[in-house]
Each structure stands twice: as C-alpha cells, then as structure tokens.
Design an enzyme around this catalytic site. Sequence first.
Site, PDB file in Angstrom:
ATOM      1  N   GLY A  11       0.835  -1.216   0.000  1.00  0.00           N
ATOM      2  CA  GLY A  11       0.000   0.000   0.000  1.00  0.00           C
ATOM      3  C   GLY A  11       0.863   1.257   0.000  1.00  0.00           C
ATOM      4  N   ILE A  13       1.508   3.878   2.371  1.00  0.00           N
ATOM      5  CA  ILE A  13       2.450   4.106   3.472  1.00  0.00           C
ATOM      6  C   ILE A  13       3.297   2.856   3.690  1.00  0.00           C
ATOM      7  CG2 ILE A  13       2.682   4.817   5.889  1.00  0.00           C
ATOM      8  CD1 ILE A  13      -0.183   6.050   5.572  1.00  0.00           C
ATOM      9  N   ASP A  32      -0.048  -9.045   2.129  1.00  0.00           N
ATOM     10  CA  ASP A  32      -1.058  -8.120   1.615  1.00  0.00           C
ATOM     11  C   ASP A  32      -2.071  -8.925   0.809  1.00  0.00           C
ATOM     12  OD1 ASP A  32      -0.711  -4.703   0.961  1.00  0.00           O
ATOM     13  OD2 ASP A  32      -2.405  -5.880   0.214  1.00  0.00           O
ATOM     14  N   ASN A  36      -6.503  -3.446  -2.054  1.00  0.00           N
ATOM     15  CA  ASN A  36      -6.472  -2.001  -2.283  1.00  0.00           C
ATOM     16  C   ASN A  36      -5.072  -1.554  -2.694  1.00  0.00           C
ATOM     17  OD1 ASN A  36      -7.572   0.570  -2.410  1.00  0.00           O
ATOM     18  ND2 ASN A  36      -7.068   1.051  -0.282  1.00  0.00           N
ATOM     19  N   PHE A  82      -0.227  -2.230   8.861  1.00  0.00           N
ATOM     20  CA  PHE A  82      -0.919  -1.206   8.068  1.00  0.00           C
ATOM     21  C   PHE A  82      -2.253  -1.717   7.530  1.00  0.00           C
ATOM     22  CE2 PHE A  82       2.348   1.922   7.787  1.00  0.00           C
ATOM     23  CZ  PHE A  82       3.568   1.277   7.668  1.00  0.00           C
ATOM     24  N   LYS A  86      -9.689   1.937   4.952  1.00  0.00           N
ATOM     25  CA  LYS A  86      -9.381   3.275   5.508  1.00  0.00           C
ATOM     26  C   LYS A  86     -10.134   4.433   4.851  1.00  0.00           C
ATOM     27  CE  LYS A  86      -6.072   4.593   2.237  1.00  0.00           C
ATOM     28  NZ  LYS A  86      -5.685   5.932   1.895  1.00  0.00           N
ATOM     29  N   SER A 125      -4.286   6.982  13.951  1.00  0.00           N
ATOM     30  CA  SER A 125      -4.621   8.194  13.202  1.00  0.00           C
ATOM     31  C   SER A 125      -5.026   9.340  14.125  1.00  0.00           C
ATOM     32  CB  SER A 125      -5.789   7.888  12.254  1.00  0.00           C
ATOM     33  OG  SER A 125      -6.331   9.074  11.734  1.00  0.00           O
ATOM     34  N   THR A 127      -7.323  10.996  13.633  1.00  0.00           N
ATOM     35  CA  THR A 127      -8.798  10.942  13.622  1.00  0.00           C
ATOM     36  C   THR A 127      -9.357  10.668  15.020  1.00  0.00           C
ATOM     37  OG1 THR A 127      -8.670  10.032  11.399  1.00  0.00           O
ATOM     38  CG2 THR A 127     -10.742   9.728  12.540  1.00  0.00           C
ATOM     39  N   TYR A 150     -14.820   4.134  10.457  1.00  0.00           N
ATOM     40  CA  TYR A 150     -13.367   4.020  10.256  1.00  0.00           C
ATOM     41  C   TYR A 150     -12.625   4.584  11.471  1.00  0.00           C
ATOM     42  CZ  TYR A 150      -8.724   5.626   9.118  1.00  0.00           C
ATOM     43  OH  TYR A 150      -7.381   5.884   9.187  1.00  0.00           O
ATOM     44  N   LYS A 154     -10.141   2.746  14.623  1.00  0.00           N
ATOM     45  CA  LYS A 154      -8.814   3.162  15.120  1.00  0.00           C
ATOM     46  C   LYS A 154      -8.856   3.330  16.643  1.00  0.00           C
ATOM     47  CE  LYS A 154      -6.569   3.284  11.256  1.00  0.00           C
ATOM     48  NZ  LYS A 154      -5.555   2.262  10.966  1.00  0.00           N
ATOM     49  N   TYR A 178      -1.049   9.108  12.901  1.00  0.00           N
ATOM     50  CA  TYR A 178      -0.641   9.874  11.716  1.00  0.00           C
ATOM     51  C   TYR A 178      -1.522  11.105  11.574  1.00  0.00           C
ATOM     52  CZ  TYR A 178       0.709   5.152  10.008  1.00  0.00           C
ATOM     53  OH  TYR A 178       1.195   3.882   9.843  1.00  0.00           O
TER      54      TYR A 178
END
Length: 343
Positions: A11, A13, A32, A36, A82, A86, A125, A127, A150, A154, A178
């Site tokens: 992905g 990141i 993975d 995505n 990861f 998202k 995040s 977020t 989402y 987290k 992040y």
Amino acid sequence: MSKILVTGGTGYIGSHTVVELQEAGYTPVIIDDLSNSNKGVLTQIEAITGTIPEFYEFDLCDEQKVVSFVENNPDITGLIHFAASKAVGESVEEPLKYYRNNFFSLINLLNAFKNRNINFVFSSSCTVYGQPTKLPVTESAPVQKAESPYGNTKQVAEEILSDTANAFKNYQIIALRYFNPVGAHKSAMIGELPIGVPQNLVPFITQTAIGKRAKITVFGDDYDTPDGSAVRDYIHVVDLAKAHVAAIKRMEEKKSKANYEVFNIGTGNGFSVLEIIKAFETSTGVKLNYEIGPRRAGDIEKVWGDVSKSASELGWKATLDLEEMMRSAWAWEVYLKEKNPFI
Ligand code: WQD
C-alpha cells in the site's frame, strides 16, 4: 538484521516503509491481500533498493493462514500493521465490512504472536482526536467520539492494543497517530495509488493538474481559520515511513517506558486547503482549476499535532517541507501518466 513483518506492505504508506526498512538494514516481509494495492509495487521497491521484498498474498481475516504463517516464520521479531480498510466515507456506508476487516485482522495477528517477544507498531490516526479543543493536540488529549466507523476502528484498536499489552508483557507496542500523509518517494517509483475517485485532497489536486479531473472543490471556506478553509497537518510520506523505523528501533533498544506507547506523527504545522492549492501551484508551476463548495460531512475544522514527544522520545522529526510534498506528489502523477508500470 531483524525480520519485520509489514502487513499492507504494498500500500501507500506500507511500501514507503518497506523501502526505509530495507535502507536501514532490516528484512521486511510483506503480507497483503492486494484488495487495495498492486503487486507491481514489489518490483518498484526493488528498482529503488535493489532487493525485492518477500511477499505473501492472503487475507489476515483468515485465522488459520495467520497462525500457519507465524508458525513458519519463527525469526520475525517485529511487526508493522498497516493492513486495514481506511476510507472514511465508505466506512459510513459499509460499517460491518470495516469492523470485520479491521478487527479480525488485528485480533488474528495479536493472537498468533502472543507467546513471542514481538515489537508491534500500529498504524493509528489523528482521527481519534476528533476536533481537539486545544491546538496543537498532544497525545494526552482526550479521544473523542469518532465521526465515522473508520475512526471508531482506530479508537477501539488502540484499546485492544492497550489491553493486550497489559495482559501479555512480552508484547512491546507503539501506536503512531498519523496526521495527513502526502507526497511520494523522491524516485517517483512509488506513491499513492487511489482506486477510483480520490477521497483525499492531494491526489485529487494532482489528478486535476494532470487533467484526469475537471476541477477541485474546496469543501467549505466558512470555517474559523485565516482564509476560511479547513486546516490540517500534512506530513511527507517518507518522513512518516521513517517514524516507523524509529519506533522499531526504540523497542529493539528497550528504550520504551511502558509496553504500550502512543506518538503523534505530523509536522506540528497546520496548512489550509487554499494554502495547499497555492503551494502546489507555486512548487509545480501548474495552475489549478478550483471552486468553493459546501463543507463535507464529517470533516473537522482544524487540527495540527504537538510532535514534541516524538522528537524527545522517538528521536524522530519530520524534515521534508511543503514544497517537497507537493513536488514529489506531482512527479509521481506525471510518472503514472508517462510510464504507468501497473497497467
Ligand atoms: C483534507 C482537507 C477536506 C478533498 C484523512 C483521513 C484520515 C487520516 C488523514 C488516515 C479536508 C479538504 C479534500 C477535496 C477538499 N488518514 N478536501 N476537497 O479528511 O483530513 O483525513 O487523512 O488515518 O483518516 O480521512 O484528509 O485529504 O480527505 O481532506 O476541500 O476534494 O481537504 O475537506 O479539509 P482528512 P483529506
């Protein structure tokens, strides 16, 4: 050097972190499911570092596959997780997909490694802060009710990690919160590969600049900010990737003060949407077509991070500026147009 499992390593990141791990002398191993991302990223990584990473394609929600992978890989000492869904907007329409994917994968990994001494880095995040009441926001700021499933995944994931660290002292866990990752590797060989219409600002900007999108809509200019558009802490993805290497090193060198720690990973600077558009035009010389539209549901007004804890305890700070963020994002978009290796 240590073998580090990187889930979601093809992905955006993840791939940048795999490059930084290899360049720091680690051996990253990628899992993975390519839901995505694109497997072609592996040869792009090889073109940058000279080494193609070991790769396994399977869904981390498949507990048996996770268990047998862990049994067959006794030499893994660290894990950077990861792999997760998202997209904020999609999570509102499909909450069960988000709760299943993001929690089953995390719990399968934590369960499979629970009897091993593992250094675990989690992709969290900003977020989780929602709209902070005090800025810059520090790690001790209260987690506020998530605006989306989402964001909730987290927040709950951080609680799962904290409880796991409490129960299993062999685990050493760091959650990295992040801010807004943007830009691409200086080689322009890897970068953000949004599927469909980009949700995030910078890929929408670069796709507009290259002619794939007619114009950008600025989601609101009536916020309580200097120019009325919303403010975020944008961080270069390579700086972000290096923060993961710093987190692994901290745990390997036994510098952690607890076996669950949280760090803000941003620049500490806030820029508005209109400032980002201006910075892109100045850095690239490409004029952007944009209009002002209504606010986007779920958006917060302004956030930027207090990153002093990451500097003092992680020994990490962002070094790449807004100009390099915009320049590298544009170089990647041009590369995709001229030499797209993924089609
Ligand atoms: C940035 C600003 C938009 C598109 C996202 C994820 C979040 C976290 C950080 C991972 C906002 C405005 C955007 C457009 C616009 N990622 N915008 N026009 O929403 O801050 O956060 O990245 O954990 O989970 O959601 O990033 O890039 O979507 O938006 O005006 O076409 O740009 O309103 O103010 P966001 P974003």
